[in-house]
Design a protein around this motif. Structure first.
Motif, PDB file in Angstrom:
ATOM      1  N   LYS A   1       0.832  -1.200   0.000  1.00 10.73           N
ATOM      2  CA  LYS A   1       0.000   0.000   0.000  1.00 10.73           C
ATOM      3  C   LYS A   1       0.873   1.260   0.000  1.00 10.73           C
ATOM      4  O   LYS A   1       0.561   2.254  -0.673  1.00 10.73           O
ATOM      5  N   SER A   2       1.972   1.236   0.760  1.00 11.10           N
ATOM      6  CA  SER A   2       2.888   2.377   0.798  1.00 11.10           C
ATOM      7  C   SER A   2       3.490   2.640  -0.577  1.00 11.10           C
ATOM      8  O   SER A   2       3.588   3.783  -1.027  1.00 11.10           O
ATOM      9  N   TRP A   3       3.878   1.563  -1.250  1.00 13.20           N
ATOM     10  CA  TRP A   3       4.387   1.667  -2.618  1.00 13.20           C
ATOM     11  C   TRP A   3       3.328   2.279  -3.526  1.00 13.20           C
ATOM     12  O   TRP A   3       3.624   3.179  -4.322  1.00 13.20           O
ATOM     13  N   ALA A   4       2.150   1.799  -3.448  1.00 14.24           N
ATOM     14  CA  ALA A   4       1.080   2.258  -4.344  1.00 14.24           C
ATOM     15  C   ALA A   4       0.802   3.745  -4.141  1.00 14.24           C
ATOM     16  O   ALA A   4       0.633   4.493  -5.121  1.00 14.24           O
ATOM     17  N   ASN A   5       0.754   4.187  -2.879  1.00 16.79           N
ATOM     18  CA  ASN A   5       0.468   5.595  -2.610  1.00 16.79           C
ATOM     19  C   ASN A   5       1.581   6.492  -3.156  1.00 16.79           C
ATOM     20  O   ASN A   5       1.325   7.549  -3.738  1.00 16.79           O
ATOM     21  N   LYS A   6       2.848   6.049  -2.939  1.00 21.93           N
ATOM     22  CA  LYS A   6       3.985   6.848  -3.416  1.00 21.93           C
ATOM     23  C   LYS A   6       3.996   6.930  -4.934  1.00 21.93           C
ATOM     24  O   LYS A   6       4.169   8.012  -5.521  1.00 21.93           O
ATOM     25  N   LEU A   7       3.782   5.812  -5.589  1.00 23.81           N
ATOM     26  CA  LEU A   7       3.801   5.791  -7.058  1.00 23.81           C
ATOM     27  C   LEU A   7       2.588   6.478  -7.660  1.00 23.81           C
ATOM     28  O   LEU A   7       2.650   7.007  -8.779  1.00 23.81           O
ATOM     29  N   ASP A   8       1.474   6.485  -6.922  1.00 26.91           N
ATOM     30  CA  ASP A   8       0.286   7.165  -7.431  1.00 26.91           C
ATOM     31  C   ASP A   8       0.545   8.656  -7.574  1.00 26.91           C
ATOM     32  O   ASP A   8       0.196   9.276  -8.595  1.00 26.91           O
TER      33      ASP A   8
ATOM     34  N   LEU B   1       3.505  10.081  -7.803  1.00 25.91           N
ATOM     35  CA  LEU B   1       4.574  10.275  -8.781  1.00 25.91           C
ATOM     36  C   LEU B   1       4.044  10.209 -10.206  1.00 25.91           C
ATOM     37  O   LEU B   1       4.339  11.077 -11.043  1.00 25.91           O
ATOM     38  N   THR B   2       3.241   9.195 -10.517  1.00 22.65           N
ATOM     39  CA  THR B   2       2.712   9.040 -11.870  1.00 22.65           C
ATOM     40  C   THR B   2       1.701  10.129 -12.207  1.00 22.65           C
ATOM     41  O   THR B   2       1.541  10.497 -13.378  1.00 22.65           O
ATOM     42  N   HIS B   3       1.007  10.641 -11.181  1.00 20.95           N
ATOM     43  CA  HIS B   3       0.076  11.741 -11.440  1.00 20.95           C
ATOM     44  C   HIS B   3       0.844  12.965 -11.949  1.00 20.95           C
ATOM     45  O   HIS B   3       0.413  13.657 -12.892  1.00 20.95           O
TER      46      HIS B   3
ATOM     47  N   GLY C   1       8.351  17.349 -19.973  1.00 21.39           N
ATOM     48  CA  GLY C   1       8.883  18.262 -18.973  1.00 21.39           C
ATOM     49  C   GLY C   1       9.425  17.496 -17.769  1.00 21.39           C
ATOM     50  O   GLY C   1      10.456  17.861 -17.198  1.00 21.39           O
ATOM     51  N   PHE C   2       8.713  16.400 -17.353  1.00 23.81           N
ATOM     52  CA  PHE C   2       9.154  15.606 -16.218  1.00 23.81           C
ATOM     53  C   PHE C   2      10.491  14.944 -16.501  1.00 23.81           C
ATOM     54  O   PHE C   2      11.398  14.927 -15.676  1.00 23.81           O
ATOM     55  N   LEU C   3      10.624  14.387 -17.723  1.00 18.61           N
ATOM     56  CA  LEU C   3      11.848  13.672 -18.077  1.00 18.61           C
ATOM     57  C   LEU C   3      12.986  14.609 -18.463  1.00 18.61           C
ATOM     58  O   LEU C   3      14.129  14.168 -18.632  1.00 18.61           O
ATOM     59  N   ALA C   4      12.651  15.921 -18.611  1.00 18.70           N
ATOM     60  CA  ALA C   4      13.702  16.881 -18.933  1.00 18.70           C
ATOM     61  C   ALA C   4      14.734  16.955 -17.821  1.00 18.70           C
ATOM     62  O   ALA C   4      15.898  17.290 -18.060  1.00 18.70           O
TER      63      ALA C   4
ATOM     64  N   ALA D   1      14.685  11.038 -15.165  1.00 23.17           N
ATOM     65  CA  ALA D   1      14.904  10.037 -16.207  1.00 23.17           C
ATOM     66  C   ALA D   1      15.639   8.818 -15.629  1.00 23.17           C
ATOM     67  O   ALA D   1      15.284   7.655 -15.912  1.00 23.17           O
ATOM     68  N   TYR D   2      16.661   9.120 -14.811  1.00 24.24           N
ATOM     69  CA  TYR D   2      17.407   8.004 -14.188  1.00 24.24           C
ATOM     70  C   TYR D   2      16.512   7.174 -13.277  1.00 24.24           C
ATOM     71  O   TYR D   2      16.526   5.947 -13.315  1.00 24.24           O
ATOM     72  N   LYS D   3      15.731   7.869 -12.437  1.00 24.86           N
ATOM     73  CA  LYS D   3      14.903   7.132 -11.472  1.00 24.86           C
ATOM     74  C   LYS D   3      13.810   6.310 -12.155  1.00 24.86           C
ATOM     75  O   LYS D   3      13.402   5.258 -11.648  1.00 24.86           O
ATOM     76  N   LEU D   4      13.335   6.795 -13.334  1.00 21.57           N
ATOM     77  CA  LEU D   4      12.349   5.995 -14.073  1.00 21.57           C
ATOM     78  C   LEU D   4      12.986   4.692 -14.532  1.00 21.57           C
ATOM     79  O   LEU D   4      12.381   3.614 -14.432  1.00 21.57           O
TER      80      LEU D   4
END
Length: 545
Positions: A59-66, A68-70, A78-81, A86-89
């Motif tokens: 659940k902690s993973w899901a909340n954090k990634l939710d 981030l992906t939003h 712009g995000f990947l700029a 880019a590295y973390k993706l």
């Protein structure tokens, strides 16, 4: 979680053990299951805790990634700029999602399943469950317990244990299963009683997995089998009302109505009487007769009814100190003896066993308890019988000094030799444990019953009570209306044969079903050989003492 549930269901459905079959016939052995179940509950709690920790991490993973992906999907370029994003993706999708996949695939149920596998070899099987259910039906009949009181756990004679009263209630689903078991045994009398109770509890608002349509289906047909067509029709109409497409209900209703119309025509009547709206009780329908001719007398005695202890008979009963005809072992401490019945003469010995001796005997017997058997009158071979529900073990004098001491005490107080007696039989009665009316001695039509022993017939019975019983469990004699109640540490004694060697048919007796409690006894059956000078033969059947 789904994997665990499937595994658990498969494990539970495969539980059986031919070695431990008929566990329900011994309360002593059933106590081991209590501790096994407690261990399984602890194991289940540990599994639940592990699953909760796992779900919290996911659940902690899901909340954090939710979050981030939003942010990333609102402006991907712009995000990947930013090079760090880019590295973390790359890192997340190459490493971290794989770690998450491994976490999700972890199965915390392994420990619980392993524990189940260890214990399940000792679990009761389907026959145990059926045997326990039939025992409840037997108790209901013997002690005239209505289904509602039984369902609420209100049993006569129940006492508190250490300040706690252990009440147990039956749910709608339990009552339905009881009724269904009776139905499958073509026992429509009990099927009606328990399906009616299931319906009563459901109508009062109790939740259940069982559908009301299923209860009405079984109940209506069982009522029809009991010959009550008007009530069967009324119940079937209720079934059709809640389930118009029911597979059998419509056809059954039409069939029942045709039968009733025919009955009315045969009686010369045009209109049926309304169905009886009173709740179905124990006496609504007549209980079918069975193979036991003295069933009603026997069960009445078990309830303490019909005991033929008159003031005149009581005046002939005495108590005394028994020194075994000045036996040296009894001179300083004679045995206290009470008359229980005058003719045939039955006596009770007080302080026949100490608490320490009782515990030792139970300790020796418990590992060897096996379903109690009866001797086939035609072959003399010991075999299991449905009318004897208990487990027993046989103990020799060489097993322990306590057994040798008990055997010697029986010889001293009765004056009979135990050298040719059978081993000490220890019995523990299980759920509704009983032994229906029987003779201890072999009759003329079964001359080979004890032939293999070579010691003649059973001349006398010495029965030790090794526990008090809260309710039920009496030793009753239907022929002359006696009921003897268990008292821990006491023993009862009677002769099965007259001095002529003829059997005393009045001694046909029974061990009543145990309603509440656990009953432990030990039997010593004394045989004819070796008694020639201790109890000389007589010429008439009247010579008994």
């Amino acid at each position: 979680m789904a994997t665990f549930l499937v595994l658990t269901l498969l494990t539970l459905s495969s539980v059986s053990s031919p070695v431990q079959a008929e566990i329900f016939t011994s309360i002593g052995q059933m106590t081991d299951l209590i501790f096994a179940e407690r261990e399984l509950v602890q194991s289940l709690k540990e599994y639940i805790e592990a699953e909760e920790l796992k779900l919290e991490a996911v659940k902690s993973w899901a909340n954090k990634l939710d979050m981030l992906t939003h942010a990333s999907t609102s402006d991907p370029e712009g995000f990947l700029a930013h090079p760090v994003n880019a590295y973390k993706l790359m890192k997340r999708l190459n490493t971290e999602w794989s770690d998450l996949e491994s976490l999700v695939l972890q199965d915390p149920s392994d420990g619980f399943i392993s524990n189940m596998s260890v214990h399940r070899q000792y679990f009761p099987d389907e026959e145990d469950e059926k045997g326990a259910a039939k025992a409840l039906l037997r108790l209901q009949d013997t002690y005239k317990l209505d289904s509602e009181s039984f369902s609420k756990g209100k049993l006569p004679g129940q006492r508190q244990h250490s300040g706690v009263r252990y009440n147990a209630e039956l749910t709608v689903d339990d009552c339905f299963d009881m009724g269904k078991l009776a139905y499958n045994e073509n026992d429509h009398y009990h099927s009606v009683l328990w399906m009616q109770q299931a319906l009563r509890q459901m109508d009062s608002g109790e939740d259940a997995k069982t559908a009301k349509a299923d209860i009405l289906d079984y109940l209506s047909y069982s009522v029809y089998q009991m010959g009550d067509l008007p009530r069967a029709i009324e119940l079937t109409r209720r079934l059709v009302a809640i389930d118009p497409s029911h597979q059998r209900a419509g056809a059954n209703l039409r069939y029942f109505e045709r039968l009733l119309s025919k009955e009315l025509r045969d009686r010369g009547r045009s209109q049926q009487e309304p169905a009886d709206e009173r709740p179905i009780q124990l006496d609504t329908y007549e209980r079918p007769k069975d193979y036991l001719p003295e069933r009603e007398v026997y069960e009445a005695l078990c309830r303490g009814e019909g005991v033929k202890m008159t003031p005149k008979r009581r005046s002939r009963l005495f108590c005394r100190y028994q020194d075994g005809n000045r036996n040296p072992r009894l001179l300083l401490k004679p045995m206290k003896e009470e008359d229980e019945w005058d003719s045939p003469h039955i006596v009770r010995f007080l302080d026949a066993l100490s608490d320490e001796e009782i515990e030792k005997i139970k300790e020796l017997a418990k590992p060897n308890l096996a379903r109690a058997t009866v001797r086939d009158p035609n072959t003399g071979v010991l075999t299991v019988a449905h009318y004897r529900v208990s487990k027993s073990a046989w103990l020799e004098g060489e097993d322990d000094p306590v057994i040798a001491r008990v055997n010697q005490r029986i010889e001293d107080v009765t004056g009979l030799s135990v050298n040719t007696a059978e081993l000490l039989q220890v019995a523990n009665y299980g759920v509704g444990g009983q032994y229906e009316p029987h003779y201890d001695f072999s009759r003329k039509d079964e001359p080979d019953a004890f032939k293999s022993l070579g010691t003649g017939n059973r001349v006398a019975t010495f029965l030790n009570y090794m526990s008090d019983v809260e309710a039920g469990g009496a030793t009753v004699f239907p022929d002359f209306g006696a009921a003897i109640w268990p008292r821990k540490g006491t023993a009862v004694f009677w002769y099965n044969l007259f001095r002529s060697g003829e059997g005393d048919y009045r001694t046909r007796h029974a061990a009543c079903p145990v309603l509440v409690g656990s009953k432990w006894v030990s039997n010593k059956w004394i045989h004819e050989r070796g008694q020639e000078f201790r109890r000389p033969c007589g010429l008439t059947e009247g010579d008994r003492s």
